[in-house]
Design an enzyme around this catalytic site. Structure first.
Site, PDB file in Angstrom:
ATOM      1  N   ARG A   1     -11.610  14.810   7.810  1.00 41.58           N
ATOM      2  CA  ARG A   1     -12.341  15.237   6.597  1.00 41.58           C
ATOM      3  C   ARG A   1     -13.771  15.631   6.942  1.00 41.58           C
ATOM      4  NH1 ARG A   1     -11.056   9.920   3.213  1.00 41.58           N
ATOM      5  NH2 ARG A   1      -9.278   9.487   4.557  1.00 41.58           N
TER       6      ARG A   1
ATOM      7  N   ARG B   1      -2.571  -2.171  -3.435  1.00 43.01           N
ATOM      8  CA  ARG B   1      -3.777  -1.363  -3.259  1.00 43.01           C
ATOM      9  C   ARG B   1      -3.694  -0.179  -4.220  1.00 43.01           C
ATOM     10  NH1 ARG B   1      -5.328   2.845   1.274  1.00 43.01           N
ATOM     11  NH2 ARG B   1      -7.511   3.089   0.707  1.00 43.01           N
TER      12      ARG B   1
ATOM     13  N   ASN C   1       0.874  -1.170   0.000  1.00 46.13           N
ATOM     14  CA  ASN C   1       0.000   0.000   0.000  1.00 46.13           C
ATOM     15  C   ASN C   1       0.914   1.223   0.000  1.00 46.13           C
ATOM     16  OD1 ASN C   1      -1.818   2.021   0.488  1.00 46.13           O
ATOM     17  ND2 ASN C   1      -2.731   1.072   2.311  1.00 46.13           N
TER      18      ASN C   1
ATOM     19  N   GLY D   1     -11.408   0.955  12.816  1.00 46.13           N
ATOM     20  CA  GLY D   1     -10.916   1.329  14.150  1.00 46.13           C
ATOM     21  C   GLY D   1     -11.977   1.809  15.116  1.00 46.13           C
TER      22      GLY D   1
ATOM     23  N   GLY E   1     -13.372   4.381  10.433  1.00 44.38           N
ATOM     24  CA  GLY E   1     -11.967   4.445  10.841  1.00 44.38           C
ATOM     25  C   GLY E   1     -11.582   5.903  10.874  1.00 44.38           C
ATOM     26  N   ASN E   2     -10.331   6.200  10.589  1.00 43.19           N
ATOM     27  CA  ASN E   2      -9.966   7.609  10.477  1.00 43.19           C
ATOM     28  C   ASN E   2     -10.678   8.194   9.258  1.00 43.19           C
ATOM     29  OD1 ASN E   2      -8.717   9.785  11.560  1.00 43.19           O
ATOM     30  ND2 ASN E   2      -6.821   9.477  10.412  1.00 43.19           N
ATOM     31  N   GLY E   3     -10.669   7.459   8.147  1.00 44.91           N
ATOM     32  CA  GLY E   3     -11.616   7.736   7.062  1.00 44.91           C
ATOM     33  C   GLY E   3     -12.880   6.948   7.364  1.00 44.91           C
TER      34      GLY E   3
ATOM     35  N   ASP F   1      -8.454  11.304  17.050  1.00 40.53           N
ATOM     36  CA  ASP F   1      -8.507   9.948  17.597  1.00 40.53           C
ATOM     37  C   ASP F   1      -9.665   9.861  18.595  1.00 40.53           C
ATOM     38  OD1 ASP F   1      -8.005   7.657  19.348  1.00 40.53           O
ATOM     39  OD2 ASP F   1      -6.169   7.473  18.164  1.00 40.53           O
TER      40      ASP F   1
ATOM     41  N   ARG G   1     -10.258   7.879  20.977  1.00 38.63           N
ATOM     42  CA  ARG G   1      -9.904   7.657  22.387  1.00 38.63           C
ATOM     43  C   ARG G   1      -9.644   8.990  23.070  1.00 38.63           C
ATOM     44  NH1 ARG G   1      -5.959   3.106  20.131  1.00 38.63           N
ATOM     45  NH2 ARG G   1      -5.977   4.703  18.523  1.00 38.63           N
TER      46      ARG G   1
ATOM     47  N   HIS H   1     -13.001   2.593  -0.100  1.00 38.05           N
ATOM     48  CA  HIS H   1     -13.034   1.542   0.943  1.00 38.05           C
ATOM     49  C   HIS H   1     -13.745   0.289   0.421  1.00 38.05           C
ATOM     50  CE1 HIS H   1     -12.999   4.783   4.378  1.00 38.05           C
ATOM     51  NE2 HIS H   1     -11.771   4.433   4.057  1.00 38.05           N
TER      52      HIS H   1
ATOM     53  N   GLU I   1     -15.093  -0.891  15.330  1.00 39.64           N
ATOM     54  CA  GLU I   1     -14.800  -2.141  16.038  1.00 39.64           C
ATOM     55  C   GLU I   1     -14.590  -1.919  17.528  1.00 39.64           C
ATOM     56  OE1 GLU I   1     -11.437  -4.035  14.063  1.00 39.64           O
ATOM     57  OE2 GLU I   1     -12.355  -3.558  12.135  1.00 39.64           O
ATOM     58  N   ASN I   2     -14.146  -0.707  17.885  1.00 31.90           N
ATOM     59  CA  ASN I   2     -13.695  -0.501  19.267  1.00 31.90           C
ATOM     60  C   ASN I   2     -14.536   0.447  20.110  1.00 31.90           C
ATOM     61  OD1 ASN I   2     -11.093  -2.043  19.318  1.00 31.90           O
ATOM     62  ND2 ASN I   2     -10.699  -0.687  17.575  1.00 31.90           N
TER      63      ASN I   2
HETATM   64  P1  AMP Z   1      -8.536   2.927  11.095  1.00 35.32           P
HETATM   65  O1  AMP Z   1      -8.502   4.044  10.109  1.00 35.32           O
HETATM   66  O2  AMP Z   1      -9.547   1.869  10.792  1.00 35.32           O
HETATM   67  O3  AMP Z   1      -7.169   2.355  11.406  1.00 35.32           O
HETATM   68  O4  AMP Z   1      -9.040   3.574  12.473  1.00 35.32           O
HETATM   69  C1  AMP Z   1      -8.210   4.429  13.224  1.00 35.32           C
HETATM   70  C2  AMP Z   1      -9.066   5.143  14.245  1.00 35.32           C
HETATM   71  O5  AMP Z   1      -9.748   4.192  15.079  1.00 35.32           O
HETATM   72  C3  AMP Z   1      -8.235   5.962  15.253  1.00 35.32           C
HETATM   73  O6  AMP Z   1      -7.961   7.245  14.762  1.00 35.32           O
HETATM   74  C4  AMP Z   1      -9.181   6.037  16.434  1.00 35.32           C
HETATM   75  O7  AMP Z   1     -10.030   7.146  16.276  1.00 35.32           O
HETATM   76  C5  AMP Z   1     -10.012   4.778  16.348  1.00 35.32           C
HETATM   77  N1  AMP Z   1      -9.707   3.797  17.395  1.00 35.32           N
HETATM   78  C6  AMP Z   1      -8.722   2.873  17.405  1.00 35.32           C
HETATM   79  N2  AMP Z   1      -8.772   2.157  18.550  1.00 35.32           N
HETATM   80  C7  AMP Z   1      -9.792   2.646  19.275  1.00 35.32           C
HETATM   81  C8  AMP Z   1     -10.361   2.330  20.557  1.00 35.32           C
HETATM   82  N3  AMP Z   1      -9.867   1.355  21.314  1.00 35.32           N
HETATM   83  N4  AMP Z   1     -11.422   3.058  20.965  1.00 35.32           N
HETATM   84  C9  AMP Z   1     -11.943   4.036  20.190  1.00 35.32           C
HETATM   85  N5  AMP Z   1     -11.460   4.371  18.983  1.00 35.32           N
HETATM   86  C10 AMP Z   1     -10.406   3.688  18.532  1.00 35.32           C
END
Ligand code: AMP
Length: 403
Positions: A241, A91, A7, A330, A210-212, A282, A284, A180, A333-334
């Site tokens: 964004r 990718r 990637n 991210g 996720g971030n996106g 983020d 968290r 995506h 899932e979390n």
């Molecule tokens: P991704 O782009 O799928 O890798 O997602 C990244 C984003 O997932 C991070 O910027 C966080 O905002 C979020 N993230 C990752 N771990 C956690 C967690 N344990 N709790 C809440 N948000 C999370």
């Protein structure tokens, strides 16, 4: 048997060596990152067998970066030349109207990806760099391009066409492409098995947060709508964004704000979204700020959730009947708060979360709705690299069978 997945971004290259037969939750055999390419100080990180090695060194370009990374893997006895790698999956962000399926890479295919640069001026050139370097370093292994837009290539016209002048749109290849796609396809393909339905009789919404962030409505295996558009800037509110905004804001920023087009591009892609409203992207950190009663963080979160619910509502109507809503990536899932707030008070639409299941830690694919929820709600971890590895291996195998 492994696939190498690459990637390649403008200043970084991520790679993984993955067994395509492994399951989505398992760690890749090797993962690596070449960062700060072209800057005075660069870095190469390699993870393997629970260990992480970091090397600080200048990386003038993609070629040197991948060469050095492969040499480091060779020293450990796990270099691409030392393993049974049957395919290299790349990718590629934009496949335009040309590519829907993964494509065995040849010179004409690279040329076609190059012709699509106007549609993804930041991404496709970096993807091509990665392809060219890897083909040079590993000339005897089939290389396969896997497109982020591929899954959405055949969106119904009513969902894909923008209501702007048809001639101008056509001249400029303007339509909804969606992104995506590898993740939406990977996740949506797992849902029927988990909820015990036939894939060809499953209507579902996938929320890739996720971030996106993007969402899709998938009817019997085929997407009928998705939130990202000509570019990955559209749709949901994201980490940095803005997602959907009134296009008139751009004219206003030019006329009244005195911003030029690059400044606006930077503003909407990197300084907006949750970060633009709260200072952090983020979730968290955002949660910690909300817990400390930070008003901006609370506002950012509410705007994010509001937009997410808008999309969920509109896709429920587009699908007519919904069997499953699935969270992935991210945040999806979390973050149990996001999941809860996205679907709160929707019992009259057959959606009822189970608080305890929703709060359980992220541990593979799972159902988080109550037993009496008509719409099943799931968390399914995405794994785009594994999906690319599988697609690349399949194409290489077909090619081998033909040769
Ligand atoms: P991704 O782009 O799928 O890798 O997602 C990244 C984003 O997932 C991070 O910027 C966080 O905002 C979020 N993230 C990752 N771990 C956690 C967690 N344990 N709790 C809440 N948000 C999370």
């Amino acid at each position: 048997m492994y696939s190498l997945v690459i990637n390649s971004g403008s200043s970084s290259v991520k790679f993984q060596i993955v067994d395509p037969a492994s399951d989505a939750a398992s760690e890749p055999f090797v993962s690596g990152l070449v960062e700060q390419i072209g800057e005075p100080a660069g870095r190469i990180t390699i993870k393997h067998g629970g260990e992480k090695d970091t090397f600080e060194l200048p990386v003038p370009n993609h070629t040197v970066g991948l060469q050095k990374a492969f040499a480091m893997l060779d020293d450990k006895g796990i270099g691409p030349g030392q393993l049974d790698i049957t395919a290299v999956g790349h990718r590629v962000v934009h496949g335009g109207m040309v590519f829907s399926e993964p494509e065995l890479i040849s010179d004409p295919v690279v040329e076609k990806i190059r012709e699509l640069i106007p549609l993804a001026p930041l991404h496709n050139p970096a993807n091509i760099d990665g392809i060219e370097v890897a083909r040079e370093l590993l000339p005897d292994i089939p290389h396969v391009a896997v497109f982020d837009t591929g899954f959405f290539r055949h969106l119904p016209p009513a969902a894909a066409v923008y209501a702007i002048n048809a001639e101008v749109a056509s001249q400029n290849q303007i339509r909804r492409y969606g992104f995506h796609g590898t993740s939406h396809e990977f996740v949506s393909s797992q849902v029927p098995g988990i909820i015990g339905r036939e894939p060809e009789h499953t209507r579902q919404i996938v929320l890739h947060l996720g971030n996106g962030a993007s969402c899709s409505a998938v009817e019997n295996g085929r997407p009928i709508d998705t939130s990202m558009g000509l570019t990955p800037l559209a749709g949901l509110v994201m980490g940095t964004r803005c997602g959907d905004i009134d296009p008139g804001i751009i004219f206003h920023l030019v006329r009244q704000g005195g911003l030029d087009i690059d400044e606006i591009d930077n503003l909407l892609n990197r300084r907006s979204g949750v970060k633009g409203l709260s200072g952090v992207n983020d979730f968290r950190e955002l949660r910690a700020m909300i817990d400390n009663e930070d008003k901006d963080a609370f506002m950012a979160y509410n705007v994010y959730i509001h937009q997410l619910r808008r999309y969920i509502g509109s896709y429920m109507i587009a699908l007519g009947r919904v069997d499953a809503i699935t969270f992935t990536a991210g945040v999806g899932e979390n973050d149990r708060f996001v999941r809860w707030d996205a679907l709160e008070n929707l019992e009259m639409y057959g959606i009822k979360l189970d608080a305890e299941r929703n709060a359980a830690p992220n541990d593979g694919p799972r159902i988080i709705s109550a037993d009496d929820s008509a719409v099943k709600v799931l968390v399914v971890p995405t794994n785009e690299e594994l999906a690319i590895a599988q697609k690349a291996a399949r194409v290489a195998q077909r090619q081998g069978a033909r040769a």
